[in-house]
Design an enzyme around this catalytic site. Structure first.
Site, short mmCIF file in Angstrom:
data_model
loop_
_atom_site.label_atom_id
_atom_site.label_comp_id
_atom_site.label_asym_id
_atom_site.label_seq_id
_atom_site.Cartn_x
_atom_site.Cartn_y
_atom_site.Cartn_z
N ARG A 48 0.83 -1.20 0.00
CA ARG A 48 0.00 0.00 0.00
C ARG A 48 0.87 1.25 0.00
O ARG A 48 0.57 2.23 -0.70
CB ARG A 48 -0.96 -0.04 1.21
CG ARG A 48 -2.06 -1.08 0.99
CD ARG A 48 -2.70 -1.50 2.29
NE ARG A 48 -3.88 -2.34 2.09
CZ ARG A 48 -3.85 -3.66 1.84
NH1 ARG A 48 -2.69 -4.30 1.76
NH2 ARG A 48 -4.97 -4.34 1.69
N GLY A 86 -1.12 -11.78 -5.04
CA GLY A 86 -2.53 -11.43 -5.22
C GLY A 86 -2.79 -9.97 -4.88
O GLY A 86 -3.60 -9.30 -5.52
N ARG A 126 -6.00 -17.98 -9.40
CA ARG A 126 -6.81 -17.41 -8.31
C ARG A 126 -7.98 -16.59 -8.86
O ARG A 126 -7.89 -16.00 -9.92
CB ARG A 126 -5.89 -16.61 -7.38
CG ARG A 126 -4.87 -17.55 -6.73
CD ARG A 126 -3.94 -16.84 -5.80
NE ARG A 126 -4.65 -16.27 -4.67
CZ ARG A 126 -4.07 -15.48 -3.77
NH1 ARG A 126 -2.79 -15.19 -3.87
NH2 ARG A 126 -4.77 -15.01 -2.77
N GLN A 139 -8.34 -7.23 -0.16
CA GLN A 139 -7.80 -6.93 -1.49
C GLN A 139 -8.89 -6.37 -2.40
O GLN A 139 -8.66 -5.41 -3.13
CB GLN A 139 -7.19 -8.20 -2.10
CG GLN A 139 -5.95 -8.66 -1.34
CD GLN A 139 -5.34 -9.92 -1.90
OE1 GLN A 139 -5.88 -10.53 -2.82
NE2 GLN A 139 -4.22 -10.33 -1.34
N ASP A 189 -4.37 -15.29 7.33
CA ASP A 189 -3.02 -15.71 6.90
C ASP A 189 -2.30 -16.53 7.96
O ASP A 189 -1.27 -17.14 7.68
CB ASP A 189 -2.18 -14.48 6.54
CG ASP A 189 -2.67 -13.82 5.26
OD1 ASP A 189 -3.40 -14.47 4.48
OD2 ASP A 189 -2.33 -12.64 5.03
N ARG A 229 -4.77 -24.03 0.95
CA ARG A 229 -4.11 -24.15 2.26
C ARG A 229 -4.79 -25.17 3.16
O ARG A 229 -4.15 -25.68 4.09
CB ARG A 229 -4.01 -22.78 2.94
CG ARG A 229 -2.97 -21.92 2.28
CD ARG A 229 -2.72 -20.60 2.99
NE ARG A 229 -1.61 -19.90 2.35
CZ ARG A 229 -1.39 -18.61 2.46
NH1 ARG A 229 -2.20 -17.85 3.18
NH2 ARG A 229 -0.35 -18.06 1.85
C1 S3P Z 1 -4.19 -9.09 1.96
C2 S3P Z 1 -5.47 -9.54 2.16
C3 S3P Z 1 -5.80 -10.94 2.39
C4 S3P Z 1 -4.59 -11.75 2.77
C5 S3P Z 1 -3.40 -11.45 1.89
C6 S3P Z 1 -3.04 -9.99 1.98
C7 S3P Z 1 -3.98 -7.65 1.73
O1 S3P Z 1 -6.36 -11.48 1.22
O2 S3P Z 1 -4.87 -13.12 2.74
O3 S3P Z 1 -2.29 -12.22 2.27
O4 S3P Z 1 -2.83 -7.18 1.81
O5 S3P Z 1 -4.97 -6.96 1.45
P1 S3P Z 1 -7.94 -11.31 0.86
O6 S3P Z 1 -8.22 -9.88 0.81
O7 S3P Z 1 -8.12 -11.93 -0.50
O8 S3P Z 1 -8.64 -12.06 1.92
#
Ligand code: S3P
Length: 442
Positions: free
Chosen positions: A24, A91, A119, A165, A330, A361
């Site tokens: 971010r 991701g 994904r 995310q 996580d 996982r």
């Molecule tokens: C994250 C959000 C989570 C997390 C990932 C990091 C982020 O994913 O599992 O490791 O930095 O916004 P999701 O938003 O898909 O749950």
């Protein structure tokens, strides 16, 4: 990687910067006007992917060790990349950048490795399309070809999953939209935000007009976050705390190994990330937070952990599920390893999202724990792990950083040697993990 059992962990250490906050910091600094100095930027391969993509979008970025200097271009000031943007395994890079690119007046392509290409991306494609971007995909997966538009239309959107995310993707797209965008989290029984809120905190820190409100509805809480499309981000230096998700591996290890005492300094303790600490404490772990402080709107503190031979649970039940899952998503692989150490074990439910992370996982944890002689039952949305005497075995990371690290900790508790296939994937979030672990062993 071969790992031997350990008697205890001891030492005072400072772990690398938080992965979520680092992504971010780099993206928002790029969208700001002015220059930003980011301290303690994560050393993870994922966060390097983000810097690389931003450079390909015309942002001037200089890095000196863990300090990153960014010259902001403004929210809609990126330039058409000369090549595809490779998000690697990340991701967060793909989903957050998709939100930024949806609001640019050019076309771009986001790609990723084999895991990221499997994904689910419909969760961002659908709302971004509603906002006016056009996105081509491979059956809802990467590569994503994004035909941006500026300005986008503001959106009022209810998130189908409690995903930070997706929420962040839409808030970033909202910065390039006409009007106010409103993003609603799924209904929750708990009043803390249902997914990590680093985006909201940092956007506010940088001057965006962003509001969070809770509505009591249908016997629960609904959180709504709004962002004004005409917000400008103004560059401000950023300091990244150490990653609590990386800390979790050592916290579990030290909690379960008698005579351990470790202090992890300057750890990020945002309440949307610390459900793991509450859970471990409720099952008897001796964890104390010292020197609680706030930097750049984020809570930080030093975490002291002392090992106990027998963990006495104070928890009302040995089930973790429901709305709290998003706050420790996580940490579930390492929680599964912890579960094998505690009286009555532990059941995790409502965690089907784990099946679409860097690996499946749930399957990975169940398979590896079984190889190590644990009693495990698999469910579509979780698993139950009984208290078990772990035995050294050959386990697989399944190409997933958190699986590699969780089973390195399981190896400390086991009888005999454990071999981890694909241990190098730890570098996706924590390249120094094995070295740090070796330095704490006594
Ligand atoms: C994250 C959000 C989570 C997390 C990932 C990091 C982020 O994913 O599992 O490791 O930095 O916004 P999701 O938003 O898909 O749950």
């Amino acid at each position: 990687m071969k790992i031997q059992p350990a008697a205890s962990l001891n030492g005072v250490i400072r772990l690398p910067g938080d992965k979520s906050i680092s992504h971010r910091a780099a993206i928002f600094a790029s969208m700001a006007t002015g220059k930003t100095r980011i301290e303690n930027y994560a050393t993870s391969a994922d966060c390097a992917s983000t810097l690389n993509c931003l450079r390909n979008l015309g942002v001037e970025i200089r890095q000196e060790d863990s300090t990153v200097f960014v010259k902001g271009v403004g929210a809609d000031g990126f330039t058409k990349p000369p090549r595809e943007l490779d998000c690697g395994n990340s991701g967060t890079t793909m989903r957050l950048l998709a939100g930024v690119l949806a609001g640019q007046n050019f076309d771009s392509v986001l790609t990723g490795d084999a895991s990221l290409s499997k994904r689910p991306m419909r969760r961002i494609i659908e709302p971004l399309t509603e906002m006016g971007a056009r996105i081509e995909s491979e059956n809802g997966c990467a590569p994503l070809k994004i035909h941006g538009a500026n300005p986008l239309q503001a959106i009022s959107y209810k998130l189908p999953v409690a995903s930070a995310q997706v929420k962040s993707c839409l808030l970033l797209a909202g910065l390039n939209a006409k009007g106010k965008s409103r993003i609603r989290n799924p209904k929750s029984q708990i009043e803390t935000p249902t997914s990590r809120n680093h985006t909201e905190l940092m956007l506010r820190y940088l001057g965006a007009e962003i509001e969070e409100s809770y509505i009591e509805a249908e016997g629960g809480f609904v959180q709504e976050i709004s962002v004004a499309g005409n917000s400008t981000l103004v560059a401000k230096d950023l300091k990244v705390p150490s990653d609590v998700s990386s800390a979790a591996f050592f916290i579990v290890a030290a909690s379960c190994l008698e005579n351990s005492e470790i202090v992890l300094e300057n750890v990020g303790l945002n309440p949307t990330r610390t459900a793991i600490l509450d859970a471990l404490q409720s099952f008897g772990a001796d964890i104390e937070v010292l020197n609680r402080n706030e930097i750049c709107n984020e809570v930080v503190g030093d975490v002291r952990v002392r090992g106990r031979k027998i963990l006495v649970s104070k928890a009302a039940s040995n089930l973790i599920g429901g709305d709290i899952i998003a706050n420790l998503i996580d940490e579930i692989p390492i929680l599964a390893v912890f579960a094998a150490q505690i009286e009555n074990g532990l059941e995790i439910r409502g965690a089907a999202e784990l099946r679409v992370k860097e690996s499946d996982r749930i399957a990975a944890v169940v398979e590896n724990l079984r190889r190590m002689n644990a009693a495990v039952e698999e469910f579509p949305d979780g698993f139950r792990v009984g208290k078990s005497s772990l035995k050294g075995a050959t386990v697989d990371s399944f190409g997933d950083h958190r699986i590699a690290m969780a089973f390195a900790i399981a190896a400390l508790f086991a009888e005999g040697e454990t071999e981890i296939i694909g241990a190098e994937s730890a570098g996706v979030s924590f390249p120094e993990f094995f070295q740090t672990l070796a330095g704490l062993r006594r």
